[in-house]
Design an enzyme around this catalytic site. Structure first.
Site: not given
Length: 509
Positions: A166, A221-222, A225-226, A245, A282, A375
């Site tokens: 994706k 990603g975030s 979203g994750g 992650e 990250c 974060e």
């Protein structure tokens, strides 16, 4: 309804550059997954897989200038950084090719029957097989190393799993270019182009995780979203592994003795780490525990001087920029939070680096200051000043899981005097990589590397960097009392493939 166009956008201006593709429909996602599923047999031969990975690295290097130019136009990360990242990506592909050739990742274990054991042991032969088609969700901040040809893709292909990627909306044109290179490399070894699918669009990402032929997923990603994709993976009729992650604060503890010994060096090093890549790593140190008093004051002064000299930079997209500006503003408004160097807008399209300070006592209890334990993506860090060791320990006890945790010790503490070992013991439960007298930015691609950590750093105990990342896309299977003639060659007594294995309890290489 027609699918929306996918545009390449210049983050330096926020303007659309060119239409790259259109968002994939559910039918197109289905076609990509099925095409990938049909290539599993073409990846069955380990020699073909390793040759494919090496050719992919060669072909990427062959069009390096074109790829770096495309990546810089979409990410503004700069040619130097991107050239290095592409080199890392190619090294990673070749490293997994070496792992495939070696064969130890198959974890072959053979036990012959033993009627004298209690209970008796039958003939047992164990190894690992590929899971199937892997969905890979690209990251915004590493357009090569965590994207179409990145570690998730390389490790999945090495395991024998086809991939559907994706694409990240921040670099769609680059994603198309890299996919074309990898498909060309596959064709040179008789592997159909469908071995690497590529889809665009938010809805396509949802369709992908829910497709019944997707066997596992990798995400960078975030947290938001994750976690949504992680929940979707678990909610399927047949749940699948989701290696995500999501987010990390990457705490740093500076002891009083270390600050007294080398305050200027630590302050300058922190400034370089937190502003590297405009703070979009990250593993950026997002919380730094610094002692109160003169030694800590010297460190904060060095940090102030170094960050003040840092030029404003461009973030990956304007959404990230807006979130950064809102995030630092909300944090700076908290009582007792000060801004020795104020982070914020550096211009119409840029941001300036900065840092916040706060008494560590504010972070030791639940409340509004929990925001400082989250974060904030971009060039900012929080310096928490602690009065004594117990106060620092109280803050550490409240932290969620992290990719990294760092401690800066004096030379005597590093030699075993003081509480260096105790601090390492406090940091180990909250991080996947614990550093001493260094900085977490920079993740070496090495066999012993671990890039992961307790939730929300990652959703599993696996790594996305290093040789053991291949283990995410494999599952063990055991054959019991199977006739030799029916066994796969990996499990036969004569070891025709020359694999390292454990044979009747003895390690053979």
């Amino acid at each position: 309804m027609a699918a929306a166009p996918v545009w390449s956008v210049d983050p330096r201006t926020g303007k659309q550059r060119e239409q790259v593709a259109v968002e994939a429909t559910a039918q197109e996602v289905d076609a990509a997954v099925r095409a990938a599923h049909d290539t599993r047999g073409a990846l069955a031969d380990r020699a073909v897989r390793s040759a494919f990975l090496r050719t992919a690295a060669d072909r990427l290097e062959g069009v390096r200038d074109q790829l770096v130019e495309a990546a810089d136009a979409e990410t503004a990360l700069g040619p130097v950084r991107l050239t290095g990242e592409l080199a890392r990506t190619c090294y990673q592909l070749r490293a997994f090719a070496d792992i495939v050739d070696e064969g130890a990742f198959l974890d072959v274990i053979i036990n012959h029957p033993d009627d004298t054991a209690t209970p008796p042991i039958p003939d047992l032969r164990r190894y690992k097989v590929p899971l199937g088609v892997v969905a890979v969700y690209s990251a915004s901040n590493f357009p090569f190393a965590f994207s179409v040809a990145g570690g998730d893709t390389a490790s999945a292909l090495a395991a024998g799993c086809p991939v559907v990627v994706k694409a990240h909306p921040d670099h769609p044109a680059l994603s198309e270019l890299v996919a074309k290179v990898l498909r060309g490399a596959a064709g040179e070894h008789g592997i159909p182009a469908g071995v690497l699918g590529l889809v665009h669009g938010f809805e396509a990402g949802i369709e992908l995780i829910e497709h019944p032929l997707i066997a596992a997923a990798g995400f960078t990603g975030s947290v938001r979203g994750g976690r949504a994709l992680f929940d979707a993976a678990a909610a399927r009729p047949v749940p699948i592994p989701f290696h995500g992650e999501l987010g990390s604060l990457n705490p740093v503890v500076v002891t009083e003795a270390a600050a007294a010994e080398r305050a200027e060096a630590i302050g300058a090093g922190l400034a370089g780490s937190m502003t590297l890549g405009v703070g979009q790593f990250c593993v950026k140190p997002g919380l730094v525990l610094v002692p109160s008093g003169a030694a800590g004051d010297g460190l904060v002064k060095a940090l102030t001087d170094a960050v003040s000299d840092t030029e404003a930079g461009v973030l990956l997209d304007h959404r990230i920029r807006d979130n950064f500006l809102a995030g630092v503003a909300e944090r700076a408004e908290l009582p007792d939070v000060e801004s020795p160097v104020t982070p914020g807008a550096g211009g119409e399209h840029t941001v300036s680096a900065g840092f916040l300070t706060v008494p560590a006592s504010r972070l030791a209890e639940e409340g509004a200051y929990d925001l400082l334990l989250e974060e904030c993506f971009g060039p900012v860090t929080v310096v928490a000043r602690y009065e004594d060791e117990s106060e620092a320990t109280a803050v550490l006890s409240r932290l969620p899981g992290n990719l990294t945790a760092t401690v800066h010790l004096s030379s005597e503490e590093a030699a075993g005097e003081g509480r260096g070992a105790e601090l390492l013991a406090e940091l180990t439960p909250i991080a996947g990589r614990v550093l001493v007298n260094g900085w977490p930015t920079g993740v070496a691609v090495a066999p012993a590397q671990h890039h992961g950590g307790p939730y929300p750093a990652t959703t599993s105990t696996s790594t996305s960097v290093g040789g053991t990342a291949i283990e995410r896309w494999l599952r063990p299977v055991v054959y019991q009392n199977a006739p030799e003639a029916l066994l796969p060659p990996e499990l036969r007594d004569d070891n025709p493939l020359g694999l390292p294995r454990r044979f009747n309890g003895r390690l053979e290489r």
